[in-house]
Design an enzyme around this catalytic site. Structure first.
Site, PDB file in Angstrom:
ATOM      1  N   ASN B 155       0.834  -1.198   0.000  1.00 37.59           N
ATOM      2  CA  ASN B 155       0.000   0.000   0.000  1.00 37.59           C
ATOM      3  C   ASN B 155       0.865   1.243   0.000  1.00 37.59           C
ATOM      4  OD1 ASN B 155      -2.558  -1.065  -0.026  1.00 37.59           O
ATOM      5  ND2 ASN B 155      -2.536  -1.501   2.191  1.00 37.59           N
ATOM      6  N   CYS B 177      -5.780  -7.356  -3.521  1.00 33.07           N
ATOM      7  CA  CYS B 177      -6.240  -6.952  -2.201  1.00 33.07           C
ATOM      8  C   CYS B 177      -7.417  -7.834  -1.835  1.00 33.07           C
ATOM      9  CB  CYS B 177      -6.644  -5.481  -2.241  1.00 33.07           C
ATOM     10  SG  CYS B 177      -7.326  -4.900  -0.695  1.00 33.07           S
ATOM     11  N   HIS B 178      -7.441  -8.300  -0.603  1.00 33.11           N
ATOM     12  CA  HIS B 178      -8.520  -9.207  -0.179  1.00 33.11           C
ATOM     13  C   HIS B 178      -9.671  -8.475   0.508  1.00 33.11           C
ATOM     14  CE1 HIS B 178      -5.970  -9.706   3.692  1.00 33.11           C
ATOM     15  NE2 HIS B 178      -6.336  -8.478   3.457  1.00 33.11           N
ATOM     16  N   HIS B 214      -9.646   0.052  -1.707  1.00 29.02           N
ATOM     17  CA  HIS B 214     -10.099   0.512  -0.383  1.00 29.02           C
ATOM     18  C   HIS B 214     -11.253   1.508  -0.462  1.00 29.02           C
ATOM     19  CE1 HIS B 214      -6.016  -0.714   1.595  1.00 29.02           C
ATOM     20  NE2 HIS B 214      -6.783  -1.742   1.307  1.00 29.02           N
TER      21      HIS B 214
END
Lengths: 465, 465, 465, 465
Positions: B155, B177-178, B214
């Site tokens: 990130n 990304c999970h 995100h």
């Protein structure tokens, strides 16, 4: 049209209750021998139009008048529009009480606005009131006088013009604002100061214009072969320029000089983003979140909030005027001398009639003049006025940082427009949330928004309020 | 490649000092008989790589391992990259002290961030540190192993992947990304609750994904022929759901449960904008100005700030670990059983090798998958992984209100990227000003920004600080 | 919908006089135990629908049928559409005489077309006939069954789907074509030949698809981890591959093998532009000016013109069939065994019902799947069929040279669509002029065009012919 | 710069061997008292520059000259560029023998071109020769005089300007062409004929300009308040206007009037597409496939082919001139009187220096002035020349049919540019195939193309020919 004789035109003037604009237009017209004809006035308050007829007669019968126009009040907008070559739109969206609410309700929730007629929660509220009216005028114009040019003076300028085009994509409308003239005057003063020449008239300042109304910028400027950007760069280094202006602000407030400023915010855009702001500081401050964080912070830049009480007092004067007229007590308007207003409305008419050429700034749907911004969004740039055409000039691109700020304003305006057209409460709230001034908790914003809707209820039919 | 024999691959793993990710990858690999080969580890802290070699050996020599990989630490990244088919990037951009500053300095100026690694002043600061490193890796990869697929875990995800493509447009990189898995789990719980069936595994939840990392959304979701949107609409009507969660938040804080939340902010996006947020609340809150107005306001949604002290304590543990290893005191890693991580990294490798098909969400430059957003901007959507190709799936369009919020984030990211690439202080400050969390006076923002630059000085060579 | 029981659906089948398609759909349906329900047939020629009812009954009562559907003929399309979950459109735009004219009139002016149902003057003519019908169906569907998925099989595929969306932007329609399957078979043969393995089924060939219907390309293809592009590059070097195929062509003509070809034109696109053509040569040749310069030149590639007489003879057979039925002479259809058609229609229905997942190629308005081409234009790419959604997959970009050829076709289609929607003769002629096959003097083109309009007069009401 | 004194400028003039242009520029300059300074001439053939020095001296020493410029020949382009404020580019791309090939080779394959310097196979061939030269000049200019304005007169205009910007995006270059003046003259004649007034000067014709160089259109025109479009509509109804003009053409050919025409093709665009062509018929005919189908068809419009022999004879005269000069036999140039050229070059310089304002048409990368066409493509529209800026004016949109024709030309130009920049034979052939004039079998086109490459071999280094 012959080459010498005055050309006959018909002008419809819708609104104009404020009378300042109507008087300017009629005076400029009286001093323009290339035109003659008729001026048909309409206002939802009939007495307002009648009062303007009185003013108009005084103007066109004045000894200094160089042409004659018949001036008459119409009972319906349709009557005024019939046969019109040009339509001026200059209305007030609702009673002044509503304007006061646009200022006062957000203020109670911590959102301050010096003007509140263009952007921010106040501007969005005003727009929601205005949009249905403008949709109706657009439709009426395209039915009655589809070839007429429509010149808008009402705020919120961008959303008024946007609503016209949303309702009738083929309408020939544009919006006029003199805000940029102030920047030309400012630059003329820099020319005087740094080039040691007599101050040139504003028209000699060649300025690129780019942005949306009241959030405009001048990405390039020159005078007589001199690039003015180096002068600005020099000027913002002036000793003391950036000092705290709170004292000046407080004095302005004490004296009721609501509209004064030192132009520091316009220069601050130059300092932070590399491009000069081209509207007044009171407007510029409303489009970003970092000046209106508190009244004190705003005052530090020498700018003050205009209280809603002042707005209401202006309206009261107007009401007294009408009351006096009703009682036959109002004296005939007396006009000492006819003086050009400095506005460009009549020059635009001359150019559109093919009788002159004019280059000026104007608000129009983006057809490419600001290629970084969405096509179709109403933007303000320079344009060429010619016979029955207004062709925008592609502006020098704004720096990326500022271009994005403008784009955000456009996005909020689009949500507002869609909300107004579809009477969609969710979209309207999303517009509020997306406005740069909205930095309060979302549930507080929701409460504020509902309070504002209620305050506008009488002008929001169909919203289910 | 034959059809049955294990395919030989070489993996370069850059960074991974945090070890959680490296361990997951190696375990998943050990359980994947279709592959064999070599794993070359590199970290700027050589001991970190060596520690991971130990972990790797324990994994691949484990009795449950179904394949073997040679694991070795490399002295240079070039050595690790040589001959690589796949490159994992999983670095820490600077010491944890800098991460703590990303949280603490803005907080002193009134800007709060629960995570501070993605967006906001903290995310921008972290990005400025990361960009030059990523530019360098991109160049090295294209020189040494241009055909390798590059999988980023670091990130700020979006800006890491953006920097790779800015430096080398032909690089074959994407970001994983999970975060979305959590939303699938949440929806699986709704399926259980409202459809009265056993809770399905998350993989059975068919979810459209759209946004930036995100700040992602799920504009459509279904399970086994059932549209899940009506369930969400029903769920947000649950009695008590929107009650003040301050008590819960304070308890979480007292117990040091820094990452817990009730997912209310994700649902609030559904309530206000008509689309479900698809990242954790701690992330979602950082992308708009209306949750982080104060710590109290955030707590009301059941979310708390993660203190920088917690971050530093994690780092200390890591340092102790390394020190122990240096002194030969660290015990060999013991691994009871090999358990799949639930991550999709290895499935991606299988698909890229043409040995399987995989549909999942991924961060990639926008090639049309989000046509409302700028082409080239790194976005997160679903994609098809096939033989040597990752093809994004066009997402269901986000509602206009949310699409604009995402677009603003992208604009701030672009300014940050340009600033980082060109070491341009003015642009970097414009990025700060354009971030939705920046609602403070411009001169305060300037002071904050300069303090942050100084704190990052050691990692900003060429900035003239 | 439960997990095991057959799901009840209603299908409206509009057109289908050709019966090939209707029979395939019904057979595939009969072999699909997950569905049951009703199939409502409508054709402007009622007997055609009745004949299909007979076929349908024979199929669903067949001992091999695994499910039952009620099949009935409807008097109006409205009756067929009522309550439909899925609508198949499969009509013939006008009598075969008009199709013959589409071939013969241009031929007299020197413009040759092997197919003439998609593009070129013949395709434009057919489109002008079809557009008003499709506009009417779109409106009826959105009134009667707005949530139904609409699956189009009619040519010109692109303009049929375009017309549906032009009339009703919210319609859920897409177009299906099996032309790409042929390319998968071709690639499967290369796999067999060059990789020395048994020929894989076409479904195992992973192929990117990009273009517009019948002018599609496969910019990437793989099988089981093998990139197939190197095989194609090798194959086009085959000794003798590019030899003059006139002899083969003349033999095909002599034997009435109208649809045969050697696929050389598809390979020629690979040779000249670096990308494999993915439709039959007869189609591909019609989209560029350099194969159909003369019948001889076309024959050199092993392709022949299909004479209009052949088209007419097919129609005659159909007419005889109907006449026989009218006289009660037509025997009941006998069906030996139910055999899957190989088409994907039923798999699409299963996926849209949420009962399966399907990835296939499809014709849809461009939502970003081909970012180089205009948004909104109907293009053919891969797509994911899921519960109530079809999400296109962003294709690997076509090489610039081919992308431009496709874009030109789209531009001609847009002019044709506008002309058809507005009954605008000038625009229709501009469409003709902009078609790549139109290389004749403009006044000759004008004469040809007027002759074609006259030939279509009965199906062009409102054109003032 | 003061207000009254002559401003000192330096002009670099590159090329100009043809001398017509150089002489015009110098004469106009001599009649412009606002400027003084230096003119530095460079030609790859040094004698050509020296000859022009002689011409220049005669001009500036002429008694009618109102200002003085030092004129000198430079040995290198670098010497000429040093300190330049303005750079004129006016070169001949290769010997006339190559120009003759551009006409003759395609003709042997059935592709006819009356001009062959702009588009079609001939124009592409010329462009491939020119691009490397222009890339080199762009780089040299940005190294030596990056702030200079670059004015290009060389054909192919669009690709010359495109190459400058491709190599150096920050170059301040534009292309000038007087082709539109002819349309203004034509419209002035219509004013005289239909409005019964004395023929106005061309500058009084207000014309929108839109398109690419030599394929330009006038979508709107007015004179003194009169819309001229109704006059055109009336004019094309003139009895006999559309009669076969073969006789006229044959006479033109017999008399060697190579450049004459009746402007029928410009009117034919009005008739078919609703917009007036704004370049000469010889140019317009080359951009679409339907006039140049045969020499006879072209002649029917009163236009003839210019034979390559004529081009060669012009060159021979130039060679004789140089030979005479070498032998000292050439008499000093005698200039009777200084007469303004009618070109606008000097007015552009005045405006760029901030000494005047100028609105004219110009070739510039598309920054939004033609929003329907790709941004960055070089287009021709009106523009405002001001102090150090050229701002394009957004044109009235072209009708969709014509806009598409222009877009195709741009696409072919882009392929040509990429081919030229990358010395890419495949792309260059794709450019040929995509040109509207290429209607021959693809293998014939390939043979033609290779012959043309061989003919240009000496000017295509790095192509591996």
């Amino acid at each position: 049209m012959g080459r010498n004789a005055a050309v006959e035109i018909k002008i419809a003037y819708i609104g104009g209750g404020s009378r300042g604009w109507a008087r300017s237009v009629m005076t400029d017209l009286a001093l323009c021998p290339q035109f003659k004809g008729e001026m048909a006035l309409y206002d939802i308050e009939p007495i307002a139009a009648e009062l303007n007829v009185g003013v108009g007669q005084a103007i066109f019968q004045h000894r200094e008048a160089r042409t004659k126009f018949r001036v008459r009040a119409c009972k319906t907008s349709a009557e005024a529009l019939k046969g019109a070559d040009f339509v001026f739109l200059s209305i007030t969206p609702g009673p002044m009480r509503m304007f006061a609410n646009d200022i006062d309700i957000p203020a109670r929730y911590g959102i301050l606005q010096p003007v509140a007629d263009t952007t921010g929660p106040g501007g969005i509220s005003r727009a929601l009131r205005t949009i249905p009216t403008y949709v109706a005028y657009a439709r009426e114009i395209m039915k009655i006088c589809p070839h007429a040019w429509v010149i808008n003076y009402t705020n919120p300028m961008t959303l008024c013009v946007s609503a016209l085009y949303a309702a009738e994509p083929d309408i020939k409308a544009f919006g006029c604002c003199h805000e940029v003239f102030g920047t030309q005057h400012k630059l003329a003063r820099l020319v005087e100061q740094y080039l040691k020449v007599p101050r040139p008239p504003r028209q000699e300042i060649q300025a690129d214009v780019a942005g949306v109304n009241h959030f405009t910028f001048v990405p390039a400027a020159s005078w007589n072969g001199h690039d003015l950007y180096p002068l600005i760069a020099r000027h913002i280094q002036t000793q003391g320029l950036w000092d705290d202006q709170t004292e000046f602000a407080l004095e302005s407030r004490a004296r009721g000089r609501w509209f004064t400023s030192k132009g520091l915010i316009a220069y601050d855009f130059f300092r932070r983003f590399g491009v000069l702001g081209a509207a007044g500081d009171r407007h510029l401050a409303e489009f970003v979140p970092w000046y209106l964080t508190s009244e004190e912070n705003l005052n530090r830049y020498g700018v003050i909030l205009t209280p809603s009480l002042y707005r209401l007092s202006m309206w009261d004067a107007r009401e007294r005027d009408i009351a006096a007229y009703r009682q036959g007590k109002r004296a005939k308007p007396k006009i000492e001398t006819l003086k050009r207003s400095g506005e460009e409305g009549i020059n635009q008419l001359l150019a559109l009639a093919g009788l002159a050429s004019l280059d000026t700034n104007v608000n129009l749907p983006n057809q490419g003049q600001m290629p970084d911004l969405p096509l179709g969004a109403v933007v303000e740039t320079n344009a060429q006025f010619r016979k029955d055409s207004v062709r925008p000039v592609v502006s020098k691109p704004l720096p990326a940082g500022v271009s994005e700020l403008v784009r955000r304003v456009i996005a909020t305006q689009r949500l507002t427009l869609e909300a107004g057209l579809n009477k969609d409460k969710d979209l309207a709230f999303q517009a509020i949330l997306s406005d740069p001034l909205c930095r309060i908790p979302v549930d507080r914003a929701w409460a504020m928004f509902n309070e504002m809707l209620q305050a506008n209820k009488a002008m929001l039919p169909g919203w289910g309020l």
